[in-house]
Scaffold this motif. Structure first.
Motif, short mmCIF file in Angstrom:
data_model
loop_
_atom_site.label_atom_id
_atom_site.label_comp_id
_atom_site.label_asym_id
_atom_site.label_seq_id
_atom_site.Cartn_x
_atom_site.Cartn_y
_atom_site.Cartn_z
N SER A 100 0.84 -1.19 0.00
CA SER A 100 0.00 0.00 0.00
C SER A 100 0.88 1.24 0.00
CB SER A 100 -0.90 0.00 1.24
OG SER A 100 -0.10 0.20 2.41
N LEU A 101 0.27 2.40 -0.24
CA LEU A 101 1.05 3.63 -0.26
C LEU A 101 1.72 3.88 1.09
CD1 LEU A 101 1.82 6.04 -2.05
CD2 LEU A 101 -0.16 7.25 -1.13
N ASP A 102 1.06 3.53 2.19
CA ASP A 102 1.67 3.69 3.51
C ASP A 102 2.90 2.82 3.69
OD1 ASP A 102 -0.19 5.55 4.34
OD2 ASP A 102 -1.53 4.05 5.24
N GLN A 103 2.90 1.66 3.05
CA GLN A 103 4.01 0.71 3.22
C GLN A 103 5.18 0.99 2.27
OE1 GLN A 103 1.53 -2.69 2.45
NE2 GLN A 103 1.48 -3.30 4.62
N LEU A 104 4.90 1.57 1.14
CA LEU A 104 5.92 1.75 0.10
C LEU A 104 6.76 2.99 0.34
CD1 LEU A 104 3.54 0.93 -2.83
CD2 LEU A 104 5.67 -0.33 -2.42
N ILE A 194 6.06 -13.33 -12.66
CA ILE A 194 6.20 -11.90 -12.37
C ILE A 194 5.78 -11.55 -10.95
CG2 ILE A 194 3.92 -11.36 -13.36
CD1 ILE A 194 5.19 -8.67 -14.27
N ILE A 195 4.69 -12.10 -10.45
CA ILE A 195 4.25 -11.72 -9.12
C ILE A 195 5.05 -12.44 -8.04
CG2 ILE A 195 2.41 -13.47 -8.97
CD1 ILE A 195 2.22 -9.84 -7.66
N LEU A 196 5.45 -13.68 -8.28
CA LEU A 196 6.19 -14.45 -7.29
C LEU A 196 7.66 -14.06 -7.25
CD1 LEU A 196 4.59 -17.97 -7.88
CD2 LEU A 196 4.05 -16.32 -6.08
N HIS A 197 8.19 -13.53 -8.36
CA HIS A 197 9.59 -13.13 -8.41
C HIS A 197 9.75 -11.63 -8.47
CE1 HIS A 197 9.63 -17.32 -10.11
NE2 HIS A 197 10.50 -17.42 -9.14
N GLY A 198 8.65 -10.90 -8.23
CA GLY A 198 8.72 -9.45 -8.20
C GLY A 198 9.26 -8.97 -6.87
N ARG A 199 8.85 -7.81 -6.49
CA ARG A 199 9.38 -7.19 -5.27
C ARG A 199 8.20 -6.76 -4.40
NH1 ARG A 199 13.64 -2.09 -5.50
NH2 ARG A 199 13.97 -1.85 -3.26
N TYR A 200 8.43 -6.66 -3.11
CA TYR A 200 7.40 -6.15 -2.22
C TYR A 200 8.02 -5.14 -1.27
CZ TYR A 200 9.19 -9.48 1.29
OH TYR A 200 9.97 -10.18 2.17
N ALA A 201 7.18 -4.26 -0.74
CA ALA A 201 7.68 -3.20 0.13
C ALA A 201 8.40 -3.79 1.33
CB ALA A 201 6.51 -2.32 0.59
N ALA A 202 9.53 -3.18 1.69
CA ALA A 202 10.31 -3.68 2.82
C ALA A 202 9.53 -3.64 4.12
CB ALA A 202 11.60 -2.87 2.95
N ALA A 203 8.48 -2.80 4.19
CA ALA A 203 7.69 -2.68 5.40
C ALA A 203 6.72 -3.84 5.61
CB ALA A 203 6.90 -1.36 5.38
N ILE A 204 6.55 -4.70 4.61
CA ILE A 204 5.58 -5.80 4.71
C ILE A 204 6.24 -7.03 5.30
CG2 ILE A 204 3.99 -7.28 3.43
CD1 ILE A 204 3.86 -5.18 1.27
N ASP A 205 5.52 -7.71 6.18
CA ASP A 205 5.99 -8.99 6.70
C ASP A 205 6.15 -9.99 5.55
OD1 ASP A 205 4.82 -11.89 7.64
OD2 ASP A 205 6.15 -11.01 9.16
N PRO A 206 7.26 -10.72 5.48
CA PRO A 206 7.48 -11.64 4.35
C PRO A 206 6.38 -12.67 4.16
CG PRO A 206 9.51 -11.33 5.59
CD PRO A 206 8.43 -10.66 6.37
N GLY A 207 5.84 -13.19 5.25
CA GLY A 207 4.78 -14.17 5.12
C GLY A 207 3.52 -13.57 4.53
N VAL A 208 3.19 -12.35 4.94
CA VAL A 208 2.02 -11.66 4.41
C VAL A 208 2.21 -11.39 2.92
CG1 VAL A 208 0.69 -9.52 4.52
CG2 VAL A 208 1.40 -10.66 6.63
N ALA A 209 3.42 -10.96 2.54
CA ALA A 209 3.71 -10.71 1.13
C ALA A 209 3.58 -11.99 0.31
CB ALA A 209 5.12 -10.14 0.97
N GLY A 210 4.07 -13.10 0.86
CA GLY A 210 3.95 -14.37 0.16
C GLY A 210 2.52 -14.81 -0.02
N ARG A 211 1.70 -14.60 1.02
CA ARG A 211 0.28 -14.95 0.93
C ARG A 211 -0.41 -14.12 -0.15
NH1 ARG A 211 -2.75 -13.02 5.93
NH2 ARG A 211 -2.47 -11.06 4.78
N ALA A 212 -0.15 -12.81 -0.18
CA ALA A 212 -0.77 -11.95 -1.18
C ALA A 212 -0.32 -12.32 -2.59
CB ALA A 212 -0.43 -10.48 -0.89
N ALA A 213 0.98 -12.59 -2.75
CA ALA A 213 1.49 -12.96 -4.07
C ALA A 213 0.89 -14.28 -4.54
CB ALA A 213 3.02 -13.05 -4.04
N ALA A 214 0.78 -15.24 -3.62
CA ALA A 214 0.20 -16.53 -3.99
C ALA A 214 -1.27 -16.39 -4.38
CB ALA A 214 0.34 -17.52 -2.83
N ALA A 215 -2.00 -15.52 -3.67
CA ALA A 215 -3.41 -15.29 -4.00
C ALA A 215 -3.54 -14.66 -5.39
CB ALA A 215 -4.06 -14.40 -2.95
N GLN A 216 -2.65 -13.73 -5.71
CA GLN A 216 -2.67 -13.14 -7.04
C GLN A 216 -2.32 -14.17 -8.10
OE1 GLN A 216 -2.99 -9.37 -7.75
NE2 GLN A 216 -3.59 -10.40 -9.62
#
Length: 300
Positions: A100-104, A194-216
């Protein structure tokens, strides 16, 4: 406007080391095209080039980071020398960003813009002189379903793809009446990394990022080879606008019908893919592999 024949003519493809870009290269090689393969992944380019040469294709490889304008200009000169009358350019390179904008951070968002937008602009500008020398040529930019509608939780990606759409349409108008035509392709979910090997905001918990990427990723249904065939057909037919996938057609219609309120119907199916804040349960977090964090993956 004449339809293009790929046989014996040169095509340049960015993001060619893997995913849609590699499948586009294979589809053009089957049609007898000469290929200029562009990607940051030198090893991946060489593997694909070896495969295509074994099938009889003429291939040149051009390892380059599309964020480096000087390197792109140098690669453009190399391609121009090897392919004096380039017939098609297909820009498939790109990456993603969760948060999200707050996390990025601003740096994280600029990183994605440099790849998805400025890399597309830079290689197009570098190769346009060669394309102009062809009796008929076409540029295809890969946009996204998210260049038609912007979901929450995907601000950087949607910004870059809307910008690619704007660039494509403006360039199409600028080149009107010339030998070079321009089109944009809007795919829905394609089964690439692309979504699984992309990047996520450093502020996000890795597990949460993985869950969101897997859902996408679970929403992606089309094989890269099928998407590539449609992209190549659209390119050779010089189509200005190509929607790929049922979801894209539905979203296109939804935005036309409800240009302000389309997010309501879109939100529910995307709810897990855009959730980068709800903590993971300990049991579930052990089963989730997050996408990359911090360091930039290979674009494309």
């Amino acid at each position: 406007m004449p339809v293009l024949d790929a046989a014996g003519r040169s095509s340049a493809i960015t993001g060619a080391a893997n995913g849609i870009g590699a499948e586009v290269a294979r589809a053009l090689a089957r049609r007898g095209a000469r290929l200029a393969l562009i990607d940051r992944d030198r090893a991946g380019l060489n593997r694909l080039a070896e495969e295509l040469r074994a099938s009889g294709a003429e291939v040149t490889v051009h390892p380059v980071d599309l964020r480096d304008d000087a390197a792109v200009a140098a690669a453009g000169a190399e391609i121009e020398a090897a392919h004096p009358q380039l017939q098609t350019l297909i820009t498939c390179a790109g990456s993603s960003m969760l948060g999200s904008l707050d996390q990025l951070t601003m740096e994280e968002m600029r990183w994605l813009m440099d790849i998805n937008l400025w890399g597309t602009v830079s290689i197009t500008k570098a190769l346009l002189p060669s394309l102009r020398r062809s009796p008929a040529a076409h540029i295809t930019h890969i946009a996204s379903i998210y260049a038609l509608a912007s979901p929450g939780g995907r601000i950087p990606y949607a910004m870059t793809k809307f910008a690619v759409r704007a660039f494509s349409e403006a360039l199409m108008h600028e080149l009107e009446g010339s030998s070079v035509s321009v089109g944009a392709v809007y795919p829905a979910g394609v089964r690439t990394g692309i979504i699984l090997h992309g990047r996520y905001a450093a502020a996000i918990d890795p597990g949460v990022a993985g869950r969101a990427a897997a859902a996408q990723a679970a929403m992606y249904h089309m094989e890269p080879s099928e998407a590539a065939e449609r992209i190549v057909r659209a390119t050779l037919r010089r189509r200005p606008r190509t929607l790929i996938g049922r979801e894209t057609r539905l979203v296109d219609a939804l935005v036309r019908l409800a240009p302000v309120r389309y997010w309501g119907p879109m939100r529910r199916p995307l709810r897990e893919a855009i959730d980068t804040t709800t903590p993971m349960s300990p049991r579930r977090s052990e089963a989730v592999t997050p996408p990359r964090r911090g360091s930039a993956p290979t674009p494309g």
